[in-house]
Each structure stands twice: as structure tokens, then as C-alpha cells.
Motif scaffolding. Structure first.
Motif, PDB file in Angstrom:
ATOM      1  N   THR A 150     -16.385  38.116 -15.818  1.00  0.00           N
ATOM      2  CA  THR A 150     -16.680  39.652 -14.991  1.00  0.00           C
ATOM      3  C   THR A 150     -17.824  39.232 -14.777  1.00  0.00           C
ATOM      4  OG1 THR A 150     -15.710  41.045 -16.290  1.00  0.00           O
ATOM      5  CG2 THR A 150     -17.000  42.177 -14.940  1.00  0.00           C
ATOM      6  N   GLU A 190     -17.730  36.966 -10.705  1.00  0.00           N
ATOM      7  CA  GLU A 190     -16.776  38.197  -9.899  1.00  0.00           C
ATOM      8  C   GLU A 190     -18.193  37.687  -8.446  1.00  0.00           C
ATOM      9  OE1 GLU A 190     -14.949  41.012 -10.817  1.00  0.00           O
ATOM     10  OE2 GLU A 190     -14.636  40.841 -12.640  1.00  0.00           O
ATOM     11  N   PRO A 191     -19.095  38.406  -8.557  1.00  0.00           N
ATOM     12  CA  PRO A 191     -19.462  38.323  -7.193  1.00  0.00           C
ATOM     13  C   PRO A 191     -20.565  37.060  -6.546  1.00  0.00           C
ATOM     14  CG  PRO A 191     -20.627  39.289  -9.170  1.00  0.00           C
ATOM     15  CD  PRO A 191     -19.415  39.701  -9.881  1.00  0.00           C
ATOM     16  N   ARG A 217     -16.486  35.575  -5.053  1.00  0.00           N
ATOM     17  CA  ARG A 217     -16.636  36.511  -4.726  1.00  0.00           C
ATOM     18  C   ARG A 217     -14.865  36.353  -5.387  1.00  0.00           C
ATOM     19  NH1 ARG A 217     -19.594  35.526   1.197  1.00  0.00           N
ATOM     20  NH2 ARG A 217     -21.317  36.175   0.301  1.00  0.00           N
ATOM     21  N   MET A 218     -14.432  36.360  -6.369  1.00  0.00           N
ATOM     22  CA  MET A 218     -13.190  36.515  -7.041  1.00  0.00           C
ATOM     23  C   MET A 218     -12.902  37.228  -7.395  1.00  0.00           C
ATOM     24  SD  MET A 218     -12.390  32.298  -6.954  1.00  0.00           S
ATOM     25  CE  MET A 218     -11.134  32.259  -7.855  1.00  0.00           C
ATOM     26  N   GLN A 219     -11.506  37.565  -7.967  1.00  0.00           N
ATOM     27  CA  GLN A 219     -11.320  38.226  -9.372  1.00  0.00           C
ATOM     28  C   GLN A 219     -10.963  38.114  -9.755  1.00  0.00           C
ATOM     29  OE1 GLN A 219      -8.019  41.460  -7.026  1.00  0.00           O
ATOM     30  NE2 GLN A 219      -9.884  42.610  -5.771  1.00  0.00           N
ATOM     31  N   ARG A 220     -11.291  38.894 -11.676  1.00  0.00           N
ATOM     32  CA  ARG A 220     -10.990  38.194 -12.471  1.00  0.00           C
ATOM     33  C   ARG A 220      -9.659  37.756 -12.949  1.00  0.00           C
ATOM     34  NH1 ARG A 220     -13.315  40.506 -18.527  1.00  0.00           N
ATOM     35  NH2 ARG A 220     -12.635  38.489 -19.772  1.00  0.00           N
ATOM     36  N   PRO A 221      -8.618  38.316 -12.693  1.00  0.00           N
ATOM     37  CA  PRO A 221      -7.663  37.868 -12.603  1.00  0.00           C
ATOM     38  C   PRO A 221      -7.193  36.078 -11.940  1.00  0.00           C
ATOM     39  CG  PRO A 221      -6.742  39.764 -12.482  1.00  0.00           C
ATOM     40  CD  PRO A 221      -8.048  39.571 -11.403  1.00  0.00           C
ATOM     41  N   ASN A 222      -8.131  36.177 -10.827  1.00  0.00           N
ATOM     42  CA  ASN A 222      -7.955  34.724  -9.810  1.00  0.00           C
ATOM     43  C   ASN A 222      -8.499  33.786 -10.939  1.00  0.00           C
ATOM     44  OD1 ASN A 222      -5.833  36.091  -8.518  1.00  0.00           O
ATOM     45  ND2 ASN A 222      -7.713  36.937  -6.925  1.00  0.00           N
ATOM     46  N   SER A 252      -9.809  33.266 -13.912  1.00  0.00           N
ATOM     47  CA  SER A 252      -8.832  33.323 -14.993  1.00  0.00           C
ATOM     48  C   SER A 252      -7.761  32.669 -15.310  1.00  0.00           C
ATOM     49  CB  SER A 252      -8.383  34.764 -15.380  1.00  0.00           C
ATOM     50  OG  SER A 252      -7.584  34.301 -16.831  1.00  0.00           O
TER      51      SER A 252
END
Length: 307
Positions: free
Chosen positions: A26, A29-30, A33-38, A40
Motif C-alpha cells: 500500500t 502505490e504512490p 504510481r501503480m495499483q496494488r493488484p498490479n 502484487s
């Protein structure tokens, strides 16, 4: 298993490096600049490429495995070396931008850290597209990092025979220290001097890995080194058990160890040492105007901090 590093692997390693540095998906992420699923999915793909489990994630939170710790440290070395390569390459075109890596020996006094901050601020103000990465290393690692290309500059003491492959820029500041013991140690009662018949070699001592053996010899006396620590901080912990005597810089008794009641053995004249402070760089490091300015400012502010 990974046999050859590909460009896609570099991208995956950068994701892992950010996650490990941020201590979690988490928090990364910033930065990425990626979301958590990506994120992971990238970590999972890297684990498959390396055939290793790098971290555990779940209800217990993020935790790196032992293998993950090794990969993280090696990844840090790769990216530091790469950033330094880019910085040196730009300077060949008179482009003084990028990242400078500065290493400070672990356990340096607060006054030195504050002086380093002022020198870094001055350098970043003069060269407005420079970013400085400040790291710490143990005493026995500073020569290696200066030579390996992992960093540009090192602020450290150095009392061994100076290798020709490292350039030493003296600051005209000395770190002084002596032999200390805990207030519970049998030698603590001799605060005014050691009486005849008391032999220091009969008392177990702790040494510092990488420190010259000459520090443990004073005239005909020799400390009985029974174990070693990798830093002055570790040495302090061992001394406070009351089982060991050991060498410590005087600033530690005034800052880190203030209030612990450390006693200078024999009144403070036992195994005194004076180690000069240097800014160091490997001779393969190109001293462009940014690094030259930083060296000058480090010398000025550190010397001023000792007044």
C-alpha cells in the motif's frame, strides 16, 4: 531460475525495491504510481523468475523472507551503481543533474549529521537538479562502498593503511576516545587511576571489526579481545552488560550514552585514540563540480560543527 538479467527483470526489481523500501504494498502505490493488484502481480512474476519467495503478505502484514532481504540488498547495490553511472555519464556532457549517493559511517555524532545536512543543502541549492541519497554503513564497509561504485562520497574515520585506490580528503577534525567500562564492572572503582598490580589483559574486552589492531596495544599492555562488534553502538551494548571493557569515541558518552554512567577506565588515559575524519571517494569516481563542491562544503560545515 534466473540465468540472465533482461530489461523486464529490471522493471520487476524496481517494483520489489520500492515495496521493500516502503515496507509494504500500500505504501509503495504512490511511489510506483501503480495499483496494488498490479504491484502484487509484478512481485509474483519476479518470484517466479528468481524461483524464490521474496516476501509474505497477508493478515500479519508485509514481511520479507531471508532470501528477500538478500535480493533487496543486492538490488540496492545495482540501482545505486546504475544511478552513479548515469550521473557520471551526464557530467561528461557538462550536465550536472541526477542522484548523488553519500555514505556516512554508522555511529557518527549528531553534530556531524547536522553538518552533512547543511553541506547537502548547499550543494542542492547551487546545482538545482541534484538529488542526494544519504546512507549509513558500518566501519568495516566504508572502504568497500568507496571502491565498488555504490556511492560517490563517504564521510568516515579511517585508521588503517590507506589504499592507493581511495582518495582521502582530510577535514582537520579528529574523533577521540578511550577505554570505557560499565559502572557495574570491577574496574569502575578505579576512577583516579589503576593501582599497581591491576592488569587490563585479565579483563575480557570487545573489539570493533575493521579497526586497526594497533588500537588494542598501549606500550606493553594489550587488550584481551574476546569478541567483536560491527559498530560502536554494538560495542556500547556489550560494555553495558558489565562483562567487557571496550573502546568508544568520547562523543558517544556525551550523546548516545549520556546518563548510562560509563566510566573511563583508569581515569581516562587508557588506550586513548585519535582517528582523523575524512571525506573519501574511490579513484574511479569522477570528481565533477558537484562532487568537488560537496566535498568542500562537507569539510567546512563539519569543521565548523566542532567549534
Amino acid at each position: 531460475m534466473l540465468n540472465r538479467l533482461q530489461e523486464s527483470d529490471i522493471k520487476l526489481l524496481r517494483v520489489f525495491y520500492a515495496v521493500a523500501s516502503c515496507n509494504g504494498f500500500t505504501a509503495a502505490e504512490p511511489v510506483l504510481r501503480m495499483q496494488r493488484p498490479n504491484i502484487s502481480a509484478a512481485i509474483k512474476k519476479l518470484e517466479e523468475r528468481l524461483d524464490l519467495v521474496l516476501c509474505h503478505r497477508g493478515r500479519g502484514g508485509f514481511q520479507m523472507t531471508k532470501e528477500g532481504e538478500v535480493v533487496f540488498q543486492e538490488t540496492k547495490r545495482i540501482f545505486n551503481a546504475f544511478d552513479n553511472f548515469v550521473f557520471n555519464l551526464k557530467s561528461l556532457h557538462d550536465d550536472y543533474s541526477g542522484h548523488v549517493t553519500l555514505v556516512i559511517m554508522a555511529g557518527m555524532p549528531l553534530s556531524v549529521h547536522l553538518a552533512v545536512s547543511k553541506a547537502v543543502k548547499s550543494t542542492m541549492k547551487k546545482f538545482d537538479d541534484i538529488h542526494v541519497n544519504i546512507q549509513t554503513r558500518l566501519y568495516n564497509e566504508v572502504e568497500h562502498v568507496a571502491l565498488s561504485g555504490e556511492c560517490h562520497l563517504v564521510v568516515s574515520t579511517y585508521d588503517m593503511v590507506k589504499p592507493e585506490s581511495v582518495t582521502f580528503h582530510p577535514i582537520d577534525v579528529k574523533v577521540q576516545g578511550r577505554l570505557y567500562c560499565a559502572p557495574t564492572h570491577p574496574l569502575a572503582k578505579y576512577r583516579e587511576g589503576l593501582p599497581d598490580g591491576v592488569k587490563l589483559e585479565e579483563y575480557p574486552a570487545i573489539g570493533i571489526s575493521g579497526l586497526s589492531s594497533s588500537n588494542y596495544i598501549q606500550g606493553d599492555n594489550r587488550l584481551a579481545i574476546q569478541t567483536f562488534s560491527d559498530s560502536y553502538d554494538g560495542c556500547l551494548s556489550a560494555i553495558m552488560t558489565g562483562e567487557y571493557v571496550g573502546l568508544l569515541p568520547d562523543y558517544m558518552t556525551k550523546e548516545t550514552a549520556a546518563g548510562l554512567g560509563l566510566v573511563p577506565v583508569g581515569g581516562g588515559d587508557q588506550f586513548e585514540f585519535s582517528h582523523e575524519l575524512f571525506v573519501m571517494n574511490g579513484k574511479n569516481t569522477r570528481l565533477n563540480p558537484v562532487l568537488r563542491h560537496c566535498i568542500k562544503e562537507l569539510g567546512f560545515f563539519i569543521k565548523e560543527s566542532q567549534k
